[in-house]
Design a protein around this motif. Sequence first.
Motif, PDB file in Angstrom:
ATOM      1  N   ARG A 199       0.827  -1.205   0.000  1.00  0.00           N
ATOM      2  CA  ARG A 199       0.000   0.000   0.000  1.00  0.00           C
ATOM      3  C   ARG A 199       0.868   1.265   0.000  1.00  0.00           C
ATOM      4  O   ARG A 199       0.523   2.267  -0.637  1.00  0.00           O
ATOM      5  N   PRO A 251      -9.552  -1.209   3.438  1.00  0.00           N
ATOM      6  CA  PRO A 251      -9.218  -1.794   2.141  1.00  0.00           C
ATOM      7  C   PRO A 251      -9.325  -0.775   1.009  1.00  0.00           C
ATOM      8  O   PRO A 251     -10.134   0.160   1.060  1.00  0.00           O
ATOM      9  N   GLN A 272      -6.594  -1.705  -5.575  1.00  0.00           N
ATOM     10  CA  GLN A 272      -5.914  -2.875  -5.035  1.00  0.00           C
ATOM     11  C   GLN A 272      -5.249  -3.676  -6.139  1.00  0.00           C
ATOM     12  O   GLN A 272      -4.129  -4.187  -5.967  1.00  0.00           O
ATOM     13  N   ASP A 286      -1.354  -4.484  -6.278  1.00  0.00           N
ATOM     14  CA  ASP A 286      -0.856  -5.858  -6.378  1.00  0.00           C
ATOM     15  C   ASP A 286       0.157  -6.011  -7.505  1.00  0.00           C
ATOM     16  O   ASP A 286       1.080  -6.838  -7.419  1.00  0.00           O
TER      17      ASP A 286
END
Length: 349
Positions: free
Chosen positions: A253, A277, A283, A287
């Motif tokens: 993050r 989240p 996200q 990733d």
Amino acid sequence: MTDRALRLSVLDLVPVRSDQSTADALAATVALARTADDLGFTRYWLAEHHNMRAVAATNPPVLMALVGSATSRIRVGSGGVMLPNHAPLVVAEQLALLEAAFPGRVDLGLGRAPGSDPVTSHLLRRGVRPDDGVDSFPDDVATVAGLLAPGGVSLALGSQRYDLAGTPKATTEPTIWLLGSSMYSAQLAAANGLPYVFANHFGGGGTLEALAAYRSQFRPSERLAEPVTIGVVNAVVAETTEEARRLALPQVRSMWRLRSGGPLAPQELVEEADATPLAPADQAAADRFAQTWIVGSPEEAAARLRAVADELRTDEIMVAPVAGAHEGTDATASPAREETLRLLASALL
């Protein structure tokens, strides 16, 4: 390569978590360095980054002195000193003193990236145009190398000679490495007969091409007869793959915020990251930053590290242990980072 011994080293950015002060982060780095020293790691390098809320590695020579004093065997180095930010003489004087204090244990990794935002770079360079330090980088590398040699350099000033050295009576000198994430640094390292490290942990690509150019264009020098390289990877290793992925989340993050232009902040704890989240699209982007990281169990990590070493044709891998921490962790320690090193050492050393 697979059947040969694989050396392991450490790259430390001195991360600062949300539960830490700078003093806490430095204490955790000292503990991590002692762990690496005890486990048989080859080197411990400190990065140079400026004006980042989650990174305390602003001054590699100061950190090298701290780590060198706290350890007894492991090599200490910069990964790296961003040479355009500094006067070559200052760098030579700092590293010459470190080599005198820790003879035979000092590496000087040199890079030409700013390691910061444009405003901070401008302040570091005291108004000098940013391109000036980059354009003079080859000459500055040669200047630092000459000043670090036991005999120093002799300058012609009109009809006179002026002798200049990094320290008065050196008997040994640091090992100079060139660092980079482009073909430029690979070609410069090859032309000067210096060992070379490509920053493949950035995930920008081009690693194999740069290493191939370095090896094919390498010219032997007094310092080095054959090309020498180190591969660099971000790693999080835990007893289970699931726990390793959780521990990787805070750094994933942090990288997403940095790359996406988001607000910089101290590194979250695992529970803080779990509680907020990201949106699915964000996200997925985060990733992607971690696709080249080594995240998993000891067996998975060992297999992947050997595969990376084979692919890069290197006998040494430098691990940046980027595991986060859980709530309630001692602020002066980084147990998950230490455990990453312990598990890797158990599997590979």
